[in-house]
Design an enzyme around this catalytic site. Structure first.
Site, PDB file in Angstrom:
ATOM      1  N   ASP A  97       0.859  -1.175   0.000  1.00 37.34           N
ATOM      2  CA  ASP A  97       0.000   0.000   0.000  1.00 37.34           C
ATOM      3  C   ASP A  97       0.893   1.221   0.000  1.00 37.34           C
ATOM      4  OD1 ASP A  97      -2.311  -1.158   0.096  1.00 37.34           O
ATOM      5  OD2 ASP A  97      -2.879  -0.628   2.133  1.00 37.34           O
ATOM      6  N   ASP A 154      -4.164  -2.484   5.077  1.00 39.75           N
ATOM      7  CA  ASP A 154      -4.651  -2.021   6.377  1.00 39.75           C
ATOM      8  C   ASP A 154      -6.166  -1.986   6.430  1.00 39.75           C
ATOM      9  OD1 ASP A 154      -5.004  -0.032   4.577  1.00 39.75           O
ATOM     10  OD2 ASP A 154      -3.820   1.474   5.624  1.00 39.75           O
ATOM     11  N   ASP A 199      -8.860  -4.908   2.102  1.00 39.02           N
ATOM     12  CA  ASP A 199      -7.637  -5.624   1.717  1.00 39.02           C
ATOM     13  C   ASP A 199      -7.684  -7.086   2.135  1.00 39.02           C
ATOM     14  OD1 ASP A 199      -6.450  -3.380   0.632  1.00 39.02           O
ATOM     15  OD2 ASP A 199      -5.646  -2.740   2.559  1.00 39.02           O
TER      16      ASP A 199
END
Length: 1156
Positions: free
Chosen positions: A456, A777, A781
């Site tokens: 990310d 997070d 996801d």
């Protein structure tokens, strides 16, 4: 409390309730039965019994807005009457149970039996002196004292068995203790937000009581049962209880029931807690599991649902052990999460091969010894088998049998499992210090093989401290924060309202903790950035929020990955409505038809104006690596009231207030960490929701892409267009064209992330199967984290759902911790290779010596007890010494090994065979001409029970010395010259080598009969040590021979393509892999038990319902659900199958039949 059976619990509570009759208007029983209702039934029941939810709040003496008063006495009383929010864990195994488990080991059992027979026979004195005629049986002068000492060997074997068992049990025990510690750490960290005394506070999950008002938001895992009393757009994933993968929409008037253990996928709101701990829905299921397990425990020892992976579900992050159990479930049902970890697969194969070889060797040894003895005694010397000689002969056969078993014991590397366990446990412990909280043990080692990391951007590569640095307000593009006076007053007021109201009220900016520090950002970081902007404009958002509290918000469209925007509607004093919106600028601007000008008045905003704005404002901001957010509003008339459910109409015709550029600076240590990854052969890809220019700018700052290189940066849309065929289906070969060059995927949805990860893992384009790590997070996801080989969740910013789906939690949310994980992972792999290199040398030498010695001299030069001692040093101690080598930066200078690389490389094979040649040459020289060299009596062909000879003691001592020095050689496996490099950084290694040396001196000098040793002179000792030192010199000779010349060397322990088949085809192979494991079960399985401690939870379920139809339904169900869960469900399948089976065994089997 949890140990009571339910009936005691109720009766006790009935008494309590009688005492507190006046206290609460409802009993525990009533609440429990209420929580069993669903949907409209529940709404009707609440209305009838309590008159709306407010009535229920009054009955429970709580306020929907203020919450509980929070006085200690009141909380205690509630805990007493309604129970604590805690499910008692299952008791850990006691040390004795672990000892008993270690004793189940097959080779140990064989040894014990042999030792007991040997003991029994040594105490049996044949009657009279009739055994003179029993041939070679009693050659040699044997005085009384010697005959007395016959029992020593048996006793010594038993003693060494006890040692091995205690060591194994202690290892298991300490590992379990570590995991429990880890567990409680994770539990304490898990907090939940409740309202008490009008204040919003965070309390540990275990402190929640009935009557609390809890705030639930996107990404939470609900810690207790409750009733939804106010909120917006709440959608829950209840698959962990119902097995239905669709998200359930909750509303106050249609379906207000919120259940523990379910995940909030969207929206936010408040709930009134009505059941906690063992009385919540999850608790009830676990009570059934636990109770069923207890009753059956005596009958069925197999129900090892250890360390209540269950019990911890309230504190949802299960520890490493808990997670393993679930994984095993999944593997059983459909090999659904991951194949067995690479290392485990290779080790299983290797151990089975070695075990088979050992078995064959030991069988041959015994047969040859028996035949030789029989032919020698009965054919050549023509002796009769006399009845009085039988015990003597049997004693010989027992001796042969013991030699055979010893060969087997030495051949089978029982230290291997120990090495793996120690190495992993050691790494996990040390990784805690490097901010990696490992939840699944094998993730640690898989990480060493990683070839790709999909990361990310926000929070991992960047600091996740958002600040507005540029703004476009009233037709002016300000490069830094504008002066409040230069912004039109109308615009300013609208801006402050839009930001203050249209953000989660839990997001705040608090004063810094330390003087002169930065203000603390609490809640959603992007919203914090916007609130900070309000403060920078010398305005305050608090008064606005106090004027319009959360309850007064008319409708909220919460942010989700599809909308990419958030909107809030409020009712104006005149009855009309106003909606504030904010979101990604290119998305919100498309819906704007006006914009506020320099005077604060709206003017028309046409598509061509928008294009110009994108070029002049948004792209320049994005190229500076800023995230652009547009803030807008729209007014609606009061009549007719708009149709709020028609989102497309509502979210259009907006008026743009301003566009801001938010900076999220790159973490200072990230570029260096990414450079290390690239040097180590790991490709880093960035997957982000930001727009492509921002993403590219950040990727360049981080060093993921370098200007002028040929790499792809795609947007989610374009990515999807390229990987799908005309029908819209994803094609693997299309993904294969893209992923090798793809470095940045921007504006991506969670499904894109999952598709990319799956595409890379399933790709057959490169010769090595890619091993992919993913960081995430958000709740969205989850699927990608589950799919990846290793999922990293963020410890600080991560939601419960993401943590639940992950393998490792980064406690500091920092990318450079991932590099540490790679280092540790590679270190585990190398440690085990080092151990193998050492172990196999010893194995080959010991087996050949015992085998040839037995065939030529009818007696193994190394006695059973000595072999067990060698086994102890080379297994237990060496695994400790070599498995605890600390990692070095040098590990990051080589490419990953990949899945198909054999465990034992050709260099290692060269070392193993080279050292074996050296050791065998010397031992055989000593065996056959040693007595001439040292001028001592020969130890060959000694009769039964004869005293130990110096000759054989020298052989034993030399053997051990060579192992000790070879242990130093084994520290390097890539053919390095300097084997002492960094030896003092590993105190355990030094201690063990010196310690072993000291014990060896004691054994040789004072071991006497039990160890078959006779004390040696100083010069003999010097020779032994000298020959041992020769190992180091010989190691240098071996290092000089180029491996490439030795074409005949084979590698071992490689995973073949067949076992690498993708998951769909694995179903046929499952049998084959399990077969290998089953062979191991017979032998050295102590450690598989160590790694996969927990037997499938399903077994526990089965014990509590022994009805076969139920079991069948359950088994089928688990496979069905696991297929449907691949993307949607992020929770432990054991619950799914259980609850489904509980709710409807018939429909379940029907479903299964449908699937089949």
């Amino acid at each position: 409390m949890g140990d009571m059976t339910n009936s005691d619990f109720y009766s006790k509570n009935q008494r309590n309730e009688a005492n507190h009759a006046g206290e609460f208007g409802c009993t525990l029983q009533e609440l429990r039965s209420l929580m069993e209702l669903r949907g409209t039934e529940a709404v009707v029941k609440i209305k009838e019994t309590y008159g709306e939810t407010e009535g229920l709040c009054r009955h429970l003496k709580t306020s929907p807005t203020e919450g509980l008063a929070g006085t200690a006495a009141d909380l205690e009383k509630r805990k007493l009457i309604f129970g604590k929010n805690f499910i008692p864990p299952k008791k850990p195994k006691t040390f004795l149970q672990l000892v008993w488990e270690a004793l189940q080991d097959v080779t140990l059992i064989i040894l014990e039996i042999a030792a007991i027979i040997s003991l029994g026979l040594s105490f049996y004195q044949p009657p009279g002196e009739g055994n003179e005629g029993c041939g070679t049986a009693t050659g040699g002068a044997e005085d009384e004292g010697e005959a007395e000492a016959g029992w020593i060997e048996g006793a010594a074997i038993l003693l060494s068995v006890i040692c091995v068992v205690l060591v194994t049990a202690f290892n298991d025990w300490s590992k379990e203790k570590q995991f429990r510690g880890l567990q409680s750490r994770i539990e304490q960290e898990q907090k939940f937000t409740v309202v008490r005394g009008g204040q919003v506070i965070q309390i540990p999950v275990a402190e929640i009581v009935v009557g609390d008002i809890a705030q639930v938001k996107y990404g939470d895992l609900l810690p207790a049962d409750g009733i939804f009393i106010q909120g917006n757009d709440l959608k829950i994933d209840e698959s962990s209880l119902t097995g239905e993968s669709d998200q359930v929409r909750k509303s106050v008037d249609k379906d207000p029931m919120l259940l523990s253990g379910t995940h909030v996928m969207e929206g936010s709101g408040r709930m009134l807690v009505t059941a906690v701990g063992v009385n919540s829905q999850t608790g009830i299921i676990f009570t059934l599991l636990g109770a069923g397990g207890e009753e059956e425990e005596k009958k069925d020892k197999k129900a090892k649902q250890q360390d209540g992976a269950a019990a911890m579900e309230m504190q949802p992050l299960k520890s490493a052990e808990g997670g393993e159990g679930d994984d095993k479930d999944k593997k059983k049902s459909n090999m659904h999460k991951k194949e067995k970890s690479v290392l485990q697969g290779k080790l299983t194969k290797l151990a089975v091969q070695i075990g088979k070889a050992g078995l064959v060797m030991s069988a041959i040894t015994v047969i040859i010894l028996v035949l030789y003895f029989a032919i020698d005694t009965f054919v050549i010397n023509k002796k009769q088998w006399l009845p009085e000689c039988t015990p003597v002969y049997v004693q010989y056969f027992v001796k042969f049998f013991i030699i055979g078993v010893t060969v087997l014991v030495v051949a089978v590397p029982e230290g291997l499992p120990l090495a793996v366990t120690i190495s992993l446990a050691y790494s996990v412990k040390k990784m805690m210090k490097d901010n990696n909280l490992v939840r699944h043990l094998d993730a640690c080692e898989t990480m060493g093989n990683a070839t790709a990391i999909c990361s990310d951007k926000t929070g991992t590569l960047t600091t996740n401290r958002m600040t507005v640095v540029q703004a476009y307000v009233g037709d002016v593009h300000y490069k830094e924060i504008p002066d409040p006076d230069s912004v039109p007053a109308k615009t300013l007021e609208l801006l402050v309202n839009a930001i203050a109201i249209n953000s989660a009220y839990t997001t705040k900016i608090l004063p810094p903790e330390k003087e002169g520090g930065l203000p603390r950002q609490v809640g959603n970081k992007t919203e914090c950035g916007l609130l900070g902007f309000v403060l920078d404009l010398k305005q305050d958002y608090e008064p606005v929020r106090n004027l319009i509290p959360e309850e007064k918000l008319y409708k909220v469209y919460t942010f989700n990955s599809v909308r990419k925007s958030m909107s809030t509607v409020i009712k104006m004093p005149d009855g009309s409505f106003r909606m504030y919106s904010k979101g990604a600028s290119e998305i919100v601007l498309k819906k704007c038809s006006r914009i506020l000008n320099a005077a604060g008045e709206p003017r028309i905003f046409r598509p061509r104006d928008r294009d110009e704005m994108v070029k002049k404002v948004i792209e320049p901001m994005a190229c500076d690596g800023l995230r652009t957010i547009c803030v807008a509003f729209r007014d609606f008339s009061s009549s007719p009231e708009p149709d709020w459910d028609n989102e497309n109409d509502i979210l259009s015709d907006l008026t743009c207030i301003c566009v801001v550029g938010i900076e999220d600076p790159v973490r200072p240590e990230v570029p260096e960490a990414i450079r290390k990854c690239q040097r180590a052969g790991i490709t880093v890809r960035m997957v982000t929701g930001d727009n492509i220019n921002t993403a590219r700018a950040i990727a360049i700052k981080c060093g993921i892409i370098h200007p002028g290189e040929d790499f792809l940066c795609l947007e989610g849309k374009e990515f999807n267009r390229r990987i799908r065929n005309e029908k819209g289906e994803i094609e693997q070969e299309r993904i294969d064209k893209i992923w090798p060059k793809l470095r940045v995927l921007a504006r991506s949805s969670p499904t894109d992330k999952h598709t990319l990860v799956k595409g890379i893992i399933d790709s057959t384009q490169v010769e090595q199967r890619q091993v992919v790590a993913v960081t995430g997070d958000g709740t969205n996801d989850g699927p990608a984290l589950k799919k990846a080989d290793v999922g990293f969740a963020m410890g600080i910013a991560g939601t419960d759902v993401a943590k639940e789906a992950s393998d490792i939690i980064l406690t500091d949310d920092n990318f450079s911790s991932i590099v540490k994980a790679v280092m540790w992972g590679r270190n585990v792999y190398d440690s085990i290779s080092k151990f193998l290199q050492f172990q196999l040398t010893v194995n080959i030498v010991a087996v050949i010596v015992a085998f040839t010695g037995a065939c030529i001299t009818q007696d193994s030069p190394l006695k059973a007890v000595q072999m067990l001692w060698v086994n102890l040093i080379m297994d237990t101690f060496a695994s400790l010494a070599l498995a605890t080598e600390p990692p070095t930066e040098a590990l990051l200078l080589r490419k990953p090994y990949g899945r198909n690389k054999p465990l034992i490389s050709r260099t290692m094979m060269k070392n193993i065979l080279g050292h074996a040649v050296y050791q065998l040459t010397l031992i055989f020289t000593l065996l056959f001409v040693g007595e001439k060299m040292f001028k001592i009596d020969s130890g060959r062909n000694a009769p039964l029970h004869s005293p130990p000879s110096e000759h054989y003691t020298i052989i034993f001592n030399t053997f051990v010395m060579m192992q000790l020095f070879n242990e130093i050689n084994a520290r390097k496996i890539h053919g390095e010259r300097n084997v002492f490099d960094g030896i003092f950084r590993n105190p355990i290694f030094c201690t063990i080598v010196l310690g072993t040396f000291a014990i060896q001196i004691v054994i040789v000098q004072f071991g006497g009969k039990p160890f078959s040793c006779s004390p040696l002179q100083l010069d003999q000792w010097m020779w032994c040590v000298f020959i041992g030192l020769g190992e180091l010199v010989w190691g240098q000779v071996i290092a000089t021979i180029p491996t490439s010349r030795l074409k005949f060397l084979k590698e071992a322990g490689r995973l073949t393509e067949k076992e690498e088949a993708p998951e769909e085809e694995l179903n046929e192979d499952v049998e084959e892999i399990d077969h290998a494991e089953r062979e191991l079960r017979r032998g050295q399985i102590l450690w598989f038990r160590g790694l996969n401690r927990i037997q499938t939870q399903i077994e526990v379920v089965n014990t509590f319902k022994s009805g076969t139809s139920f079991q069948g339904a359950l088994r089928r169900q688990s496979s069905v659900t696991s297929q449907t869960q691949d993307v949607t469900n992020i929770s432990s399948p054991s619950h799914v199958s259980l609850s489904n089976a509980l709710s409807s065994p018939t429909s379940t089997s029907a479903a299964a039949a449908g699937q089949g």
